[in-house]
Design a protein around this motif. Structure first.
Motif: not given
Length: 65
Positions: A9-10, A35-37, A46-47, A60-62
């Protein structure tokens, strides 16, 4: 029993919320999404382009720690 997978989860944070003065925002604070990655497939941060409710536009969400 659940398997221990490669998904983590990030948290994604808006990049523009910190630079915009509070007078231009709809509400105070910073927009964050979770979210999950898959760590195995996506090793870098992630971006994603997401909607920021404070600025009322797409930004943009980082990924943050």
């Amino acid at each position: 029993m659940a398997k221990k997978g490669t998904r983590v989860v990030v948290t994604l944070e808006c990049t523009e919320c910190r630079t915009v003065p509070p007078s231009e925002k709809r509400s105070p604070g910073v927009s964050r999404y979770t979210t999950e990655k898959n760590r195995r497939n996506t090793t870098e941060r992630l971006e994603l382009k997401k909607f920021c409710p404070q600025l009322n536009k797409m930004t943009i969400h980082k990924e943050i720690k």
